[in-house]
Design a protein around this motif. Sequence first.
Motif, PDB file in Angstrom:
ATOM      1  N   ILE A 223      60.886 -83.604  -4.940  1.00 48.22           N
ATOM      2  CA  ILE A 223      61.079 -84.765  -4.066  1.00 48.22           C
ATOM      3  C   ILE A 223      60.334 -84.433  -2.783  1.00 48.22           C
ATOM      4  O   ILE A 223      60.401 -83.309  -2.294  1.00 48.22           O
ATOM      5  CB  ILE A 223      62.562 -85.084  -3.786  1.00 48.22           C
ATOM      6  N   ASP A 224      59.584 -85.411  -2.286  1.00 48.30           N
ATOM      7  CA  ASP A 224      58.842 -85.131  -1.054  1.00 48.30           C
ATOM      8  C   ASP A 224      59.475 -85.852   0.133  1.00 48.30           C
ATOM      9  O   ASP A 224      60.439 -86.603  -0.015  1.00 48.30           O
ATOM     10  CB  ASP A 224      57.348 -85.465  -1.216  1.00 48.30           C
ATOM     11  N   ASP A 225      58.922 -85.614   1.302  1.00 43.63           N
ATOM     12  CA  ASP A 225      59.502 -86.180   2.525  1.00 43.63           C
ATOM     13  C   ASP A 225      59.262 -87.682   2.670  1.00 43.63           C
ATOM     14  O   ASP A 225      59.791 -88.321   3.581  1.00 43.63           O
ATOM     15  CB  ASP A 225      58.995 -85.427   3.764  1.00 43.63           C
ATOM     16  N   GLN A 226      58.489 -88.263   1.757  1.00 40.45           N
ATOM     17  CA  GLN A 226      58.263 -89.708   1.768  1.00 40.45           C
ATOM     18  C   GLN A 226      59.157 -90.421   0.741  1.00 40.45           C
ATOM     19  O   GLN A 226      59.025 -91.629   0.538  1.00 40.45           O
ATOM     20  CB  GLN A 226      56.794 -90.011   1.496  1.00 40.45           C
ATOM     21  N   GLY A 227      60.041 -89.674   0.081  1.00 44.05           N
ATOM     22  CA  GLY A 227      60.985 -90.264  -0.852  1.00 44.05           C
ATOM     23  C   GLY A 227      60.519 -90.400  -2.277  1.00 44.05           C
ATOM     24  O   GLY A 227      61.158 -91.076  -3.086  1.00 44.05           O
ATOM     25  N   TRP A 228      59.414 -89.756  -2.644  1.00 44.54           N
ATOM     26  CA  TRP A 228      58.924 -89.796  -4.029  1.00 44.54           C
ATOM     27  C   TRP A 228      59.595 -88.705  -4.843  1.00 44.54           C
ATOM     28  O   TRP A 228      59.600 -87.538  -4.449  1.00 44.54           O
ATOM     29  CB  TRP A 228      57.411 -89.606  -4.074  1.00 44.54           C
ATOM     30  N   PHE A 229      60.139 -89.083  -5.996  1.00 37.55           N
ATOM     31  CA  PHE A 229      60.715 -88.139  -6.948  1.00 37.55           C
ATOM     32  C   PHE A 229      59.716 -87.929  -8.075  1.00 37.55           C
ATOM     33  O   PHE A 229      59.009 -88.864  -8.468  1.00 37.55           O
ATOM     34  CB  PHE A 229      62.003 -88.694  -7.571  1.00 37.55           C
ATOM     35  N   VAL A 230      59.696 -86.719  -8.630  1.00 33.76           N
ATOM     36  CA  VAL A 230      58.906 -86.428  -9.820  1.00 33.76           C
ATOM     37  C   VAL A 230      59.819 -85.748 -10.829  1.00 33.76           C
ATOM     38  O   VAL A 230      60.460 -84.732 -10.509  1.00 33.76           O
ATOM     39  CB  VAL A 230      57.690 -85.520  -9.509  1.00 33.76           C
ATOM     40  N   PHE A 231      59.893 -86.332 -12.016  1.00 34.36           N
ATOM     41  CA  PHE A 231      60.632 -85.745 -13.126  1.00 34.36           C
ATOM     42  C   PHE A 231      59.636 -85.415 -14.230  1.00 34.36           C
ATOM     43  O   PHE A 231      58.599 -86.080 -14.365  1.00 34.36           O
ATOM     44  CB  PHE A 231      61.649 -86.742 -13.701  1.00 34.36           C
ATOM     45  N   LEU A 232      59.976 -84.392 -15.037  1.00 37.26           N
ATOM     46  CA  LEU A 232      59.098 -83.936 -16.109  1.00 37.26           C
ATOM     47  C   LEU A 232      59.834 -83.889 -17.437  1.00 37.26           C
ATOM     48  O   LEU A 232      61.056 -83.697 -17.477  1.00 37.26           O
ATOM     49  CB  LEU A 232      58.562 -82.539 -15.789  1.00 37.26           C
ATOM     50  N   LEU A 233      59.077 -84.015 -18.508  1.00 36.50           N
ATOM     51  CA  LEU A 233      59.554 -83.885 -19.878  1.00 36.50           C
ATOM     52  C   LEU A 233      58.481 -83.123 -20.634  1.00 36.50           C
ATOM     53  O   LEU A 233      57.316 -83.534 -20.632  1.00 36.50           O
ATOM     54  CB  LEU A 233      59.771 -85.273 -20.499  1.00 36.50           C
ATOM     55  N   ASP A 234      58.841 -81.999 -21.255  1.00 38.82           N
ATOM     56  CA  ASP A 234      57.861 -81.166 -21.959  1.00 38.82           C
ATOM     57  C   ASP A 234      58.048 -81.277 -23.464  1.00 38.82           C
ATOM     58  O   ASP A 234      59.183 -81.265 -23.967  1.00 38.82           O
ATOM     59  CB  ASP A 234      57.990 -79.707 -21.540  1.00 38.82           C
ATOM     60  N   VAL A 235      56.913 -81.367 -24.180  1.00 35.88           N
ATOM     61  CA  VAL A 235      56.939 -81.470 -25.635  1.00 35.88           C
ATOM     62  C   VAL A 235      55.908 -80.524 -26.238  1.00 35.88           C
ATOM     63  O   VAL A 235      54.941 -80.131 -25.575  1.00 35.88           O
ATOM     64  CB  VAL A 235      56.659 -82.913 -26.119  1.00 35.88           C
ATOM     65  N   GLN A 236      56.141 -80.175 -27.493  1.00 36.17           N
ATOM     66  CA  GLN A 236      55.192 -79.352 -28.233  1.00 36.17           C
ATOM     67  C   GLN A 236      54.920 -80.030 -29.563  1.00 36.17           C
ATOM     68  O   GLN A 236      55.858 -80.360 -30.300  1.00 36.17           O
ATOM     69  CB  GLN A 236      55.755 -77.955 -28.465  1.00 36.17           C
ATOM     70  N   ALA A 237      53.664 -80.264 -29.849  1.00 36.02           N
ATOM     71  CA  ALA A 237      53.262 -80.898 -31.101  1.00 36.02           C
ATOM     72  C   ALA A 237      52.711 -79.846 -32.050  1.00 36.02           C
ATOM     73  O   ALA A 237      51.975 -78.954 -31.629  1.00 36.02           O
ATOM     74  CB  ALA A 237      52.205 -81.956 -30.830  1.00 36.02           C
ATOM     75  N   ASN A 238      53.073 -79.964 -33.302  1.00 35.70           N
ATOM     76  CA  ASN A 238      52.508 -79.131 -34.354  1.00 35.70           C
ATOM     77  C   ASN A 238      51.698 -80.053 -35.256  1.00 35.70           C
ATOM     78  O   ASN A 238      52.240 -80.981 -35.853  1.00 35.70           O
ATOM     79  CB  ASN A 238      53.621 -78.433 -35.142  1.00 35.70           C
ATOM     80  N   ILE A 239      50.394 -79.790 -35.301  1.00 32.92           N
ATOM     81  CA  ILE A 239      49.485 -80.643 -36.069  1.00 32.92           C
ATOM     82  C   ILE A 239      48.486 -79.786 -36.837  1.00 32.92           C
ATOM     83  O   ILE A 239      48.290 -78.610 -36.532  1.00 32.92           O
ATOM     84  CB  ILE A 239      48.729 -81.638 -35.159  1.00 32.92           C
ATOM     85  N   THR A 240      47.874 -80.393 -37.826  1.00 34.00           N
ATOM     86  CA  THR A 240      46.743 -79.792 -38.531  1.00 34.00           C
ATOM     87  C   THR A 240      45.489 -80.505 -38.054  1.00 34.00           C
ATOM     88  O   THR A 240      45.435 -81.744 -38.076  1.00 34.00           O
ATOM     89  CB  THR A 240      46.900 -79.948 -40.057  1.00 34.00           C
TER      90      THR A 240
END
Length: 132
Positions: free
Chosen positions: A109-126
């Motif tokens: 969260i910054d001093d201007q009121g912006w929030f940042v949320f994250l979501l992490d994923v892992q893909a298994n592909i051929t």
Amino acid sequence: MDFVDRLCDRINEIPGLPVTCKLGYLGTEESLVLYPLPGSRITAKYMDGTSDQQLNYEIAMKSKLQSKISSVLWLVQNELEALEELESQDGSFEFDELVITNKPFINQIDDQGWFVFLLDVQANITVFKEDA
């Protein structure tokens, strides 16, 4: 290889998603983005040039409304956790699975009121060898 494009398209197909996902990094305004993370690797190589790969990605959202970010990323997480199929448009990959490696979490969260949320994923592909 068009995997990341197809994943972004799939996110944008989620019913009720109030923001469009784009490839790249967070902008200066409200945004939902998908980008690669370090640590991706080849898990197996075959004689024909085909390889099995683990690919790490992060989905990030920035907004001044913490509740909006939370609801969007949980919606995305629930859809991706149930993902069983993802088709390549150019035949460059075959989807195996997508694993949620981190559920949605607040990153900043910054001093201007912006929030940042994250979501992490892992893909298994051929990944199929490209014809020269």
